[in-house]
Design an enzyme around this catalytic site. Structure first.
Site, PDB file in Angstrom:
ATOM      1  N   TYR A   1      -3.959  -0.730  10.116  1.00 46.59           N
ATOM      2  CA  TYR A   1      -3.728  -1.061   8.703  1.00 46.59           C
ATOM      3  C   TYR A   1      -2.322  -0.623   8.286  1.00 46.59           C
ATOM      4  CZ  TYR A   1      -4.433  -1.330   3.648  1.00 46.59           C
ATOM      5  OH  TYR A   1      -4.319  -1.632   2.314  1.00 46.59           O
TER       6      TYR A   1
ATOM      7  N   SER B   1       0.852  -1.193   0.000  1.00 47.56           N
ATOM      8  CA  SER B   1       0.000   0.000   0.000  1.00 47.56           C
ATOM      9  C   SER B   1       0.881   1.234   0.000  1.00 47.56           C
ATOM     10  CB  SER B   1      -0.869   0.005   1.256  1.00 47.56           C
ATOM     11  OG  SER B   1      -1.575   1.229   1.339  1.00 47.56           O
TER      12      SER B   1
HETATM   13  O1  NJP Z   1     -10.066  -5.464  -1.635  1.00 46.87           O
HETATM   14  P1  NJP Z   1     -11.378  -6.356  -1.807  1.00 46.87           P
HETATM   15  P2  NJP Z   1      -8.913  -5.015  -2.659  1.00 46.87           P
HETATM   16  N1  NJP Z   1      -7.845 -15.411   2.966  1.00 46.87           N
HETATM   17  O2  NJP Z   1     -12.042  -6.314  -0.482  1.00 46.87           O
HETATM   18  C1  NJP Z   1      -9.856 -11.846  -0.107  1.00 46.87           C
HETATM   19  C2  NJP Z   1      -4.632  -3.683  -0.938  1.00 46.87           C
HETATM   20  N2  NJP Z   1      -4.921  -2.261  -1.121  1.00 46.87           N
HETATM   21  O3  NJP Z   1      -8.993  -5.736  -3.929  1.00 46.87           O
HETATM   22  O4  NJP Z   1     -11.966 -14.047   1.263  1.00 46.87           O
HETATM   23  C3  NJP Z   1      -7.920 -15.359   1.632  1.00 46.87           C
HETATM   24  O5  NJP Z   1     -12.145  -5.944  -3.019  1.00 46.87           O
HETATM   25  C4  NJP Z   1     -11.309 -11.591  -0.477  1.00 46.87           C
HETATM   26  O6  NJP Z   1     -11.996 -12.766  -0.854  1.00 46.87           O
HETATM   27  P3  NJP Z   1     -12.915 -13.632   0.197  1.00 46.87           P
HETATM   28  C5  NJP Z   1      -5.339  -4.335   0.215  1.00 46.87           C
HETATM   29  O7  NJP Z   1      -4.728  -4.085   1.440  1.00 46.87           O
HETATM   30  C6  NJP Z   1      -6.144  -1.840  -1.493  1.00 46.87           C
HETATM   31  O8  NJP Z   1      -8.877  -3.542  -2.662  1.00 46.87           O
HETATM   32  O9  NJP Z   1     -13.383 -14.788  -0.620  1.00 46.87           O
HETATM   33  N3  NJP Z   1      -8.471 -14.354   0.950  1.00 46.87           N
HETATM   34  C7  NJP Z   1     -11.159 -10.702  -1.704  1.00 46.87           C
HETATM   35  O10 NJP Z   1     -10.980 -11.482  -2.865  1.00 46.87           O
HETATM   36  C8  NJP Z   1      -5.239  -5.805  -0.188  1.00 46.87           C
HETATM   37  O11 NJP Z   1      -4.031  -6.358   0.241  1.00 46.87           O
HETATM   38  C9  NJP Z   1      -6.394  -0.453  -1.640  1.00 46.87           C
HETATM   39  O12 NJP Z   1     -13.983 -12.726   0.677  1.00 46.87           O
HETATM   40  C10 NJP Z   1      -8.988 -13.341   1.673  1.00 46.87           C
HETATM   41  C11 NJP Z   1      -9.866  -9.936  -1.458  1.00 46.87           C
HETATM   42  O13 NJP Z   1      -9.176 -10.624  -0.406  1.00 46.87           O
HETATM   43  C12 NJP Z   1      -5.269  -5.754  -1.717  1.00 46.87           C
HETATM   44  O14 NJP Z   1      -5.058  -4.394  -2.077  1.00 46.87           O
HETATM   45  C13 NJP Z   1      -5.373   0.458  -1.395  1.00 46.87           C
HETATM   46  C14 NJP Z   1      -8.953 -13.319   3.068  1.00 46.87           C
HETATM   47  C15 NJP Z   1     -10.112  -8.497  -1.039  1.00 46.87           C
HETATM   48  O15 NJP Z   1     -10.791  -7.834  -2.060  1.00 46.87           O
HETATM   49  C16 NJP Z   1      -6.553  -6.231  -2.353  1.00 46.87           C
HETATM   50  O16 NJP Z   1      -7.649  -5.503  -1.807  1.00 46.87           O
HETATM   51  C17 NJP Z   1      -4.137  -0.004  -1.001  1.00 46.87           C
HETATM   52  C18 NJP Z   1      -8.347 -14.411   3.721  1.00 46.87           C
HETATM   53  N4  NJP Z   1      -8.282 -14.493   5.058  1.00 46.87           N
HETATM   54  C19 NJP Z   1      -3.915  -1.355  -0.874  1.00 46.87           C
HETATM   55  N5  NJP Z   1      -9.565 -12.192   3.504  1.00 46.87           N
HETATM   56  C20 NJP Z   1      -7.727   0.077  -2.035  1.00 46.87           C
HETATM   57  N6  NJP Z   1      -8.675  -0.758  -2.439  1.00 46.87           N
HETATM   58  O17 NJP Z   1      -7.907   1.323  -1.996  1.00 46.87           O
HETATM   59  C21 NJP Z   1      -9.957 -11.524   2.407  1.00 46.87           C
HETATM   60  O18 NJP Z   1      -3.176   0.888  -0.748  1.00 46.87           O
HETATM   61  N7  NJP Z   1      -9.619 -12.199   1.289  1.00 46.87           N
END
Ligand code: NJP
Length: 238
Positions: free
Chosen positions: A152, A138
């Site tokens: 975070y 991030s």
């Molecule tokens: O978030 P979201 P993003 N084990 O909520 C999965 C970083 N980031 O795409 O578990 C395995 O749409 C969940 O799937 P499910 C952020 O920190 C973002 O934005 O099946 N999977 C979903 O596919 C993160 O590292 C922003 O519900 C797990 C996914 O994770 C990355 O980008 C800014 C899980 C999350 O999708 C992707 O986030 C930034 C687990 N325990 C960094 N828990 C931003 N969006 O602004 C959740 O600087 N998931």
């Protein structure tokens, strides 16, 4: 061509689009998420005529889950060339409102999850003397902004330090380790929804995914160790 990738957190958001763009390049995929939604991503990709997609319900914070995915991937495809550590959650509260449970959960997914997946793929990458590991960190892994909150922010600083140290450990073995540091991206992050009007000028999942695919596709002798991307309208410390 003929590459194999694991993408964590591919049920939605950035991870889902990374999986789609890798599939477009003919990369064989193992995708995982903690909910059943992951199978929908796989079905959608198969409907787009992409082949070699395996999906797993697996929690990145659990060693057994990760081991199971990595073993099944090696068995199915014979190797693992690319790991995209993307799964992550957000928790934005003032420090005195953060509970120990929230602290532990966020660290276990955002930090321990990256550790476990990295640890699990490295022996396979070392066997082949090749691999690329890219972690979605991030912008707040390099500086602090008030809105991001201490919990975070500290998970992402930890991830940045971890990946930097691992990069040094494994580069002699032909393994490239890097991070991508996005600013605000229009996803479902932190219980949000994709496509809300107020997020119109934010980065799109396609922008991040294209950059990740580029990082993973550079020639073998080359390493992109860090990439920062921001929406033009987002202010950030400099
Ligand atoms: O978030 P979201 P993003 N084990 O909520 C999965 C970083 N980031 O795409 O578990 C395995 O749409 C969940 O799937 P499910 C952020 O920190 C973002 O934005 O099946 N999977 C979903 O596919 C993160 O590292 C922003 O519900 C797990 C996914 O994770 C990355 O980008 C800014 C899980 C999350 O999708 C992707 O986030 C930034 C687990 N325990 C960094 N828990 C931003 N969006 O602004 C959740 O600087 N998931």
């Amino acid at each position: 061509k003929d590459q194999v990738a694991i993408v964590t957190g591919a049920s939605r958001g950035i991870g889902r689009e990374v999986a789609r763009q890798l599939a477009e390049k003919g990369v064989k995929l193992a995708i995982l998420g903690s909910s059943q939604d992951i199978h929908e991503t796989a079905e959608d990709l198969k409907e787009e005529e992409y082949e070699n997609i395996q999906s797993f319900v697996a929690d990145v914070s659990k060693e057994n889950d990760i081991e199971r995915v990595v073993q099944a991937t090696e068995k199915a495809y014979g190797k693992i060339d690319i790991l995209i550590n993307n799964a992550g959650i957000g928790a934005f509260k003032k420090v005195e409102d953060v509970t120990v449970e929230e602290w532990e959960k966020t660290f276990s997914i955002n930090v321990q999850g990256v550790f476990l997946a990295t640890k699990a793929v490295l022996p396979i990458m070392k066997k082949h003397q090749f691999g690329t590991i890219i972690t979605v960190a991030s912008d707040v892994s390099r500086y602090t902004i008030p809105e991001a909150g201490s919990l975070y922010t500290s998970t992402k600083y930890a991830v940045q330090g971890f990946m930097g140290a691992v990069a040094q450990e494994v580069r002699e073995e032909g393994i490239r380790v890097g991070t991508i540091n996005p600013g605000m991206v229009d996803t479902y992050f932190a219980n949000s929804k994709q496509g809300l009007p107020e997020k119109e000028k934010w980065l799109k999942v396609e922008n991040i995914a294209e950059s990740i695919v580029y990082m993973a596709g550079v020639p073998k002798h080359m390493l992109i160790d860090e990439l920062h991307l921001h929406p033009l309208t987002q202010t950030y410390p400099r």
